[in-house]
Design a protein around this motif. Structure first.
Motif, short mmCIF file in Angstrom:
data_model
loop_
_atom_site.label_atom_id
_atom_site.label_comp_id
_atom_site.label_asym_id
_atom_site.label_seq_id
_atom_site.Cartn_x
_atom_site.Cartn_y
_atom_site.Cartn_z
N THR A 87 0.82 -1.21 0.00
CA THR A 87 0.00 0.00 0.00
C THR A 87 0.85 1.26 0.00
O THR A 87 0.32 2.36 0.08
CB THR A 87 -0.94 0.03 1.22
OG1 THR A 87 -0.16 0.11 2.42
CG2 THR A 87 -1.81 -1.21 1.27
N GLY A 88 2.19 1.09 -0.07
CA GLY A 88 3.07 2.25 -0.10
C GLY A 88 3.58 2.70 1.25
O GLY A 88 4.33 3.68 1.33
N SER A 89 3.19 2.02 2.33
CA SER A 89 3.69 2.39 3.66
C SER A 89 5.18 2.13 3.75
O SER A 89 5.67 1.12 3.24
CB SER A 89 2.95 1.60 4.74
OG SER A 89 1.58 1.92 4.77
N ILE A 90 5.90 3.03 4.42
CA ILE A 90 7.35 2.92 4.53
C ILE A 90 7.73 2.66 5.99
O ILE A 90 7.29 3.38 6.90
CB ILE A 90 8.04 4.20 4.03
CG1 ILE A 90 7.73 4.40 2.54
CG2 ILE A 90 9.55 4.13 4.25
CD1 ILE A 90 8.25 5.71 1.99
N ILE A 126 -6.29 5.77 1.07
CA ILE A 126 -5.43 4.97 1.94
C ILE A 126 -6.26 3.98 2.73
O ILE A 126 -5.91 2.82 2.88
CB ILE A 126 -4.62 5.88 2.88
CG1 ILE A 126 -3.63 6.71 2.08
CG2 ILE A 126 -3.89 5.07 3.94
CD1 ILE A 126 -2.88 7.72 2.91
N GLU A 127 -7.41 4.44 3.24
CA GLU A 127 -8.28 3.55 4.00
C GLU A 127 -8.79 2.41 3.13
O GLU A 127 -8.84 1.26 3.54
CB GLU A 127 -9.46 4.34 4.57
CG GLU A 127 -10.42 3.50 5.40
CD GLU A 127 -11.58 4.32 5.93
OE1 GLU A 127 -12.48 3.72 6.53
OE2 GLU A 127 -11.58 5.55 5.73
N LEU A 131 -8.17 -1.65 3.69
CA LEU A 131 -9.24 -2.63 3.74
C LEU A 131 -9.01 -3.74 2.73
O LEU A 131 -9.25 -4.91 3.02
CB LEU A 131 -10.59 -1.94 3.48
CG LEU A 131 -11.10 -0.99 4.57
CD1 LEU A 131 -12.36 -0.29 4.11
CD2 LEU A 131 -11.35 -1.77 5.86
N PHE A 132 -8.52 -3.36 1.55
CA PHE A 132 -8.23 -4.37 0.52
C PHE A 132 -7.13 -5.31 1.01
O PHE A 132 -7.19 -6.51 0.83
CB PHE A 132 -7.80 -3.67 -0.77
CG PHE A 132 -7.36 -4.62 -1.85
CD1 PHE A 132 -8.29 -5.32 -2.61
CD2 PHE A 132 -6.02 -4.84 -2.09
CE1 PHE A 132 -7.89 -6.19 -3.60
CE2 PHE A 132 -5.60 -5.72 -3.08
CZ PHE A 132 -6.54 -6.38 -3.83
N SER A 133 -6.11 -4.72 1.66
CA SER A 133 -5.01 -5.52 2.17
C SER A 133 -5.50 -6.50 3.23
O SER A 133 -5.11 -7.66 3.25
CB SER A 133 -3.93 -4.60 2.76
OG SER A 133 -2.89 -5.35 3.33
N ASP A 134 -6.37 -6.03 4.14
CA ASP A 134 -6.91 -6.90 5.18
C ASP A 134 -7.71 -8.04 4.57
O ASP A 134 -7.61 -9.19 5.01
CB ASP A 134 -7.79 -6.10 6.14
CG ASP A 134 -6.97 -5.13 6.98
OD1 ASP A 134 -5.75 -5.33 7.06
OD2 ASP A 134 -7.55 -4.19 7.54
N ALA A 135 -8.50 -7.72 3.55
CA ALA A 135 -9.31 -8.76 2.91
C ALA A 135 -8.42 -9.79 2.23
O ALA A 135 -8.71 -10.99 2.27
CB ALA A 135 -10.24 -8.12 1.88
N LYS A 136 -7.33 -9.33 1.64
CA LYS A 136 -6.41 -10.25 0.97
C LYS A 136 -5.72 -11.16 1.99
O LYS A 136 -5.54 -12.35 1.76
CB LYS A 136 -5.37 -9.45 0.19
CG LYS A 136 -4.55 -10.29 -0.78
CD LYS A 136 -3.79 -9.41 -1.73
CE LYS A 136 -3.11 -10.24 -2.81
NZ LYS A 136 -2.41 -9.41 -3.80
N ALA A 137 -5.36 -10.57 3.16
CA ALA A 137 -4.73 -11.37 4.21
C ALA A 137 -5.70 -12.41 4.74
O ALA A 137 -5.32 -13.56 5.00
CB ALA A 137 -4.25 -10.46 5.34
#
Length: 282
Positions: A87-90, A126-127, A131-137
């Protein structure tokens, strides 16, 4: 190349801005060595990981998005580790070599990030990405659960891999390669008159060095998922469970070792697995 330039420009801008402020970001320090794998579990899947010097190696699954990264080091100067999520977080850390490690697992919080590679992204976008990342996990965990349950119902076997001690038997019933991971189907059979409580079960790769001074180098392999691991096996009962490990293979001079240690007891078992079972799974 353009994306790397953009990341570099952003980081330099963030650094200059930070220098201009009264308070700067204090980076956490992570210690590593060449004897152990230090596991970093991030809140988002890893897209890129970069170390500042060749003395430090950060590995992660480049074929399939995962939250787990492994850090190792050889003696050398202090360096840094930069990790960028999908998601681009560093995330940024100081990394140092140390002979003794007090901590092997780092669970990185969402608040641990120092910024985003695209700072002008709106909060809503970003939110949505989070959410997409959580769903993928969640889907990834569901896939692990479904396939592990399938393996526990299966009667497929890989060979006679077992070790007994004082009425307790540890078995590896199957080793199977699936979706870039190795699935270990394990069984603990308690034929003793006393309940068996596992303290831990660890998997590692051992290298035996020959010569005048024989030595053993052990590198732990951290599971990405565990399925139905028992807290206790009652007397005269059997428990089967699954360990999911990142894909790996071993050379002729190496073996895989499964260490099972009893909680408040000494019925510990060390089961050794040869190359042919690891490099030729079902």
């Amino acid at each position: 190349m353009k994306k790397q330039i953009w990341i570099f420009v952003f980081l330099m801008a963030a650094f200059v801005k930070g220098m201009a402020q009264e308070n700067t970001i204090n980076l956490d320090t992570i210690y590593a060595n060449d004897k152990m794998n230090v596991a970093l579990i991030f809140p988002e899947p890893i897209r890129q990981g970069i170390t500042g010097s060749e003395e430090f190696v950060f590995t992660y699954n480049r074929e399939k998005e995962q939250h787990l990264g492994l850090l190792q080091a050889i003696p050398g100067e202090v360096s840094n580790l930069l990790v960028i999520s999908t998601t681009g977080s560093i995330f940024s850390y100081i990394v140092k070599y140390s002979e003794e490690l007090e901590k092997l697992n780092y669970f990185i919080a969402e608040t641990g990030k120092i910024g985003n590679e695209i700072p002008e992204l709106s909060e809503k976008l970003i939110e949505g990405q989070a959410l997409f990342s959580d769903a993928k996990a969640e889907k990834e965990v569901a896939d692990y659960q479904d396939f592990s349950s399938h393996l526990l119902r299966s009667k497929q076997r890989i060979g006679k891999l077992r070790k007994r001690k004082d009425g307790v038997e540890l078995k590896v019933q199957n080793i199977l390669f699936h979706n870039s991971e190795l699935y270990f189907v394990l069984e603990i059979n308690n034929n003793s008159p006393i309940d068996y409580e596992p303290a831990f079960l660890n998997v590692s790769v051992e290298t035996r060095k020959q010569g005048r001074k024989k030595s053993i180098q052990k590198l732990p392999v951290a599971p990405v998922y565990k399925h139905q691991v028992p807290e206790m096996i009652p007397q005269k009962k059997t428990s089967r469970f699954v360990y999911v490990l990142p894909k790996f293979s071993i050379a002729e001079d190496k073996i895989v070792v499964i260490d099972l240690k009893e909680q408040q007891g000494e019925r510990d078992i060390k089961l050794k697995i040869k190359k042919r079972f690891i490099n030729n799974p079902n």
